[in-house]
Enzyme design. Structure first.
Site, PDB file in Angstrom:
ATOM      1  N   SER A  70     -50.643 -46.148 -51.111  1.00  0.00           N
ATOM      2  CA  SER A  70     -49.497 -45.557 -50.404  1.00  0.00           C
ATOM      3  C   SER A  70     -48.288 -45.281 -51.273  1.00  0.00           C
ATOM      4  O   SER A  70     -47.154 -45.581 -50.904  1.00  0.00           O
ATOM      5  CB  SER A  70     -49.073 -46.433 -49.226  1.00  0.00           C
ATOM      6  OG  SER A  70     -50.083 -46.429 -48.288  1.00  0.00           O
ATOM      7  N   SER A  71     -48.522 -44.651 -52.407  1.00  0.00           N
ATOM      8  CA  SER A  71     -47.377 -44.217 -53.212  1.00  0.00           C
ATOM      9  C   SER A  71     -46.554 -43.180 -52.460  1.00  0.00           C
ATOM     10  O   SER A  71     -45.334 -43.114 -52.633  1.00  0.00           O
ATOM     11  CB  SER A  71     -47.837 -43.651 -54.552  1.00  0.00           C
ATOM     12  OG  SER A  71     -48.523 -42.427 -54.391  1.00  0.00           O
ATOM     13  N   ASP A  87     -48.923 -46.542 -43.266  1.00  0.00           N
ATOM     14  CA  ASP A  87     -48.354 -46.646 -44.612  1.00  0.00           C
ATOM     15  C   ASP A  87     -46.844 -46.813 -44.590  1.00  0.00           C
ATOM     16  O   ASP A  87     -46.283 -47.670 -45.282  1.00  0.00           O
ATOM     17  CB  ASP A  87     -48.691 -45.400 -45.432  1.00  0.00           C
ATOM     18  CG  ASP A  87     -50.193 -45.231 -45.635  1.00  0.00           C
ATOM     19  OD1 ASP A  87     -50.945 -46.147 -45.269  1.00  0.00           O
ATOM     20  OD2 ASP A  87     -50.594 -44.172 -46.153  1.00  0.00           O
TER      21      ASP A  87
HETATM   22  P1  ADP Z   1     -51.297 -42.438 -51.976  1.00  0.00           P
HETATM   23  O1  ADP Z   1     -50.200 -42.406 -50.985  1.00  0.00           O
HETATM   24  O2  ADP Z   1     -52.482 -43.235 -51.498  1.00  0.00           O
HETATM   25  O3  ADP Z   1     -50.876 -42.875 -53.334  1.00  0.00           O
HETATM   26  P2  ADP Z   1     -51.219 -39.617 -51.502  1.00  0.00           P
HETATM   27  O4  ADP Z   1     -52.140 -38.506 -51.837  1.00  0.00           O
HETATM   28  O5  ADP Z   1     -50.859 -39.824 -50.081  1.00  0.00           O
HETATM   29  O6  ADP Z   1     -51.833 -40.943 -52.133  1.00  0.00           O
HETATM   30  O7  ADP Z   1     -49.855 -39.409 -52.274  1.00  0.00           O
HETATM   31  C1  ADP Z   1     -49.867 -39.170 -53.670  1.00  0.00           C
HETATM   32  C2  ADP Z   1     -48.868 -38.068 -53.982  1.00  0.00           C
HETATM   33  O8  ADP Z   1     -47.542 -38.505 -53.691  1.00  0.00           O
HETATM   34  C3  ADP Z   1     -48.830 -37.695 -55.452  1.00  0.00           C
HETATM   35  O9  ADP Z   1     -49.787 -36.724 -55.739  1.00  0.00           O
HETATM   36  C4  ADP Z   1     -47.417 -37.169 -55.606  1.00  0.00           C
HETATM   37  O10 ADP Z   1     -47.316 -35.823 -55.157  1.00  0.00           O
HETATM   38  C5  ADP Z   1     -46.626 -38.001 -54.636  1.00  0.00           C
HETATM   39  N1  ADP Z   1     -45.972 -39.138 -55.271  1.00  0.00           N
HETATM   40  C6  ADP Z   1     -46.150 -40.449 -54.977  1.00  0.00           C
HETATM   41  N2  ADP Z   1     -45.317 -41.227 -55.705  1.00  0.00           N
HETATM   42  C7  ADP Z   1     -44.604 -40.392 -56.473  1.00  0.00           C
HETATM   43  C8  ADP Z   1     -43.543 -40.571 -57.437  1.00  0.00           C
HETATM   44  N3  ADP Z   1     -43.076 -41.781 -57.746  1.00  0.00           N
HETATM   45  N4  ADP Z   1     -43.034 -39.471 -58.007  1.00  0.00           N
HETATM   46  C9  ADP Z   1     -43.483 -38.235 -57.699  1.00  0.00           C
HETATM   47  N5  ADP Z   1     -44.454 -38.014 -56.816  1.00  0.00           N
HETATM   48  C10 ADP Z   1     -45.014 -39.059 -56.203  1.00  0.00           C
HETATM   49 MG    MG Z   2     -50.260 -41.513 -49.086  1.00  0.00          MG
END
Ligand code: ADP
Ligand code: MG
Length: 381
Positions: A125-126, A171
């Site tokens: 959940s980035s 999330d």
């Molecule tokens: P998850 O939430 O499981 O990590 P997602 O596909 O939902 O996977 O989200 C990932 C996307 O979120 C990345 O491809 C990017 O576009 C964005 N993202 C997440 N964290 C960052 C960050 N710190 N800086 C820039 N983009 C980010």
């Molecule tokens: Mg996500």
């Protein structure tokens, strides 16, 4: 201010921010693919966070930069924001400005600089960390006085309607609402929850995250198809959502469905029960007994929901063979991370066994780290 986000802010905008906030990534102890069926989930926050250094602007303009994004400053006008209008990573934070404005909150412009150590695209959940960091920063910069669940739902709205990802509330609720040393037991129908003690170090246990570093392409279309399948099953069963079927009614309900929908029903109904069982075990102070529940959850995702893949299956089997008490894949599936419950004294042996199994199978090296239940979104400077 000595946070890396404040440094990134100064480098990008040549000045100091008004404040710095952090929002965590999350694990989900159990409760996978239940959130869009109005069921139960049990996330816990990771120590890994996305930080944002932020400063108000009086002119309604927005500037965004992320070390994990494209490394460039994105400039936007608050009153020009519309779903689909912002490409790339910047859509996530821009969507939070938009969702706040749509909900009638008096938010203005701001300069934001992000840094993060949440692995992206790993089922941790980035995206929610990015949104929830933005939401708490804007809430406090503009004195909106929102509570954590409200910020979470606005962040979810940003991801659903602005970015265009049809995720449930798991999330964002986790990233906003979690408390250190606890898991957050959330009913995704009522959006009410409670903190459940998850103090594993006290009993010599650890949760280990094994990020397989793979994301198979199948994922996006499969998620929509599974979601549609669950909605169809609920309709055929005459219930609002699959959450309304209990394990006692499962066999009779299966009879009423076409063959292809039965495994979906089985997974969702048994998974909701596994969340309830897990909460009961944690409340009773029996965390060791979680192991078999986790492994049963994995089998259900692999055999009924069919969202596992060779890398997650191998991580689970290698961890269990090396003495983990149980393990399961986390997240949407087709890659991402595995969660294992391990006696702390066996952490190194389990990690070693998983690494060896991956190498022997010709898979790339996984990223392995312990998950200590950490605080939800908060101000750090
Ligand atoms: P998850 O939430 O499981 O990590 P997602 O596909 O939902 O996977 O989200 C990932 C996307 O979120 C990345 O491809 C990017 O576009 C964005 N993202 C997440 N964290 C960052 C960050 N710190 N800086 C820039 N983009 C980010
Ligand atoms: Mg996500």
């Amino acid at each position: 201010m000595t946070t890396d986000a404040a440094d990134a802010f100064a480098a990008a905008y040549g000045d100091a921010p008004d404040g710095v906030w952090a929002a965590p990534g999350r694990i989900n102890v159990i409760g996978e693919h239940t959130d869009y069926n109005e069921g139960f989930v049990l996330p816990a926050a990771l120590p890994h966070t996305t930080r944002v250094a932020a400063r108000r602007r009086a002119d309604g303009r927005i500037r965004l930069i992320s070390a994990q994004g494209d490394g460039k400053v994105t400039e936007l006008a608050l009153d020009g924001l519309a779903p689909g209008a912002v490409p790339g990573w910047a859509a996530y934070p821009a969507g939070v400005f938009w969702a706040l404005a749509q909900a009638g909150h008096p938010v203005g412009g701001a300069d934001l600089a992000f840094t993060s150590d949440v692995p992206t695209g790993a089922g941790l959940s980035s995206s929610a960390a990015l949104e929830c960091a933005t939401a708490i920063a804007l809430d406090e910069l503009y004195g909106l006085g929102l509570d954590a669940p409200t910020r979470a739902l606005l962040a979810q709205r940003a991801e659903n309607d602005f970015v265009g990802v049809p995720c449930g509330a798991l999330d964002q609720m986790a990233s906003s609402c979690c408390v250190a040393g606890h898991a957050f037991f959330l009913d995704t129908r009522t959006l009410t929850g409670r903190q459940v003690p998850l103090d594993l170090p006290a009993v010599g246990l650890s949760l280990l995250v094994i990020d397989t570093r793979v994301k198979h392409d199948l994922g996006d279309g499969a998620y929509a198809a599974l979601r549609a399948g669950c909605e169809r099953a609920a309709e055929l069963l005459g219930v609002r959502a699959l959450r309304d079927i209990g394990v006692a009614e499962l066999a009779a309900a299966e009879e009423k469905l076409p063959a292809e929908l039965r495994p979906l029903l089985r997974h969702v109904v048994t998974e909701d029960q596994r969340v309830l069982d897990t909460v009961r075990l944690l409340d009773a102070g029996e965390p060791r007994a979680l192991g078999p529940v986790l492994t049963a959850g994995h089998a259900s995702l692999r055999d009924d929901y069919r969202v596992s893949c060779p890398e997650t299956d191998l991580a689970v089997s290698a961890a269990n063979a090396a003495g983990a008490l149980g393990a399961r894949m986390m997240g949407g599936g087709f890659g991402g991370s595995v969660l294992a419950l391990v006696d702390t004294g066996r952490l190194a042996a389990v990690e070693q066994a998983v690494r060896a199994a991956f190498a022997a199978a010709g898979f790339g090296a996984p990223l392995v780290f312990p998950a200590v239940p950490s605080p939800g979104a908060h101000r750090i400077a």
